[in-house]
Write a protein that holds these residues in place. Structure first.
Motif, mmCIF file in Angstrom:
data_model
loop_
_atom_site.group_PDB
_atom_site.id
_atom_site.type_symbol
_atom_site.label_atom_id
_atom_site.label_comp_id
_atom_site.label_asym_id
_atom_site.label_seq_id
_atom_site.Cartn_x
_atom_site.Cartn_y
_atom_site.Cartn_z
ATOM 1 N N THR A 2 0.822 -1.206 0.000
ATOM 2 C CA THR A 2 0.000 0.000 0.000
ATOM 3 C C THR A 2 0.863 1.267 0.000
ATOM 4 O OG1 THR A 2 -0.123 0.148 2.409
ATOM 5 C CG2 THR A 2 -1.826 -1.173 1.304
ATOM 6 N N VAL A 3 0.276 2.345 -0.477
ATOM 7 C CA VAL A 3 0.942 3.649 -0.461
ATOM 8 C C VAL A 3 1.243 4.042 0.987
ATOM 9 C CG1 VAL A 3 0.612 6.104 -0.953
ATOM 10 C CG2 VAL A 3 -0.077 4.389 -2.634
ATOM 11 N N GLU A 4 0.315 3.728 1.881
ATOM 12 C CA GLU A 4 0.518 4.046 3.298
ATOM 13 C C GLU A 4 1.761 3.338 3.848
ATOM 14 O OE1 GLU A 4 -2.201 4.288 7.307
ATOM 15 O OE2 GLU A 4 -2.475 2.543 6.006
ATOM 16 N N GLY A 7 4.959 4.919 2.432
ATOM 17 C CA GLY A 7 5.221 6.169 3.130
ATOM 18 C C GLY A 7 5.767 5.935 4.527
#
Length: 124
Positions: A2-4, A7
């Motif tokens: 996931t992008v989360e 990050g």
């Protein structure tokens, strides 16, 4: 992955003062620096787990010592499994799997690869 999670991995390296970028270094070049990339696996787990391999490649100039010191810092972050519940509720576990030097063919460039395993459990 996931992008989360991507990050969050970046924030881990920022807190550890490790120069890091995802996929490509676009800032002023500093040595050593680390580039992260990932390979996502087929997720057929009934518990909702997604698995990815996260590959970090460190590049340094001159002696290998500073790069090796950062390698040890990175390994210590993940050796016993970094565990976190992200703001979305995603469960995250990152573990160290291996590390090895990579020949560059250049007399002054040094490179090390670190492999991490990333497991995510999402609530969707």
């Amino acid at each position: 992955m996931t992008v989360e999670t991507l990050g969050h991995i970046g924030s881990i390296f920022q807190r550890a003062d490790i120069p890091y970028a995802l996929m490509r270094w676009d800032e002023t070049l500093v040595y050593p620096y680390w580039i992260g990339e990932y390979s996502q696996r087929d997720s057929a787990h009934e518990d909702g787990m997604d698995e990815s391999d996260f590959i970090l490649t460190g590049t340094g100039k001159g002696t290998l010592l500073q790069l090796e010191e950062q390698k040890e810092t990175i390994i210590s972050l993940f050796r016993h499994g970094y565990k976190k519940i992200l703001p979305s509720g995603t469960g995250l576990v990152i573990t160290f799997t291996s590390a090895f030097p990579i020949p560059t063919g250049a007399e002054t460039l040094r490179r090390i690869q670190i492999n991490l395993s990333v497991k995510e459990w999402r609530n969707d």
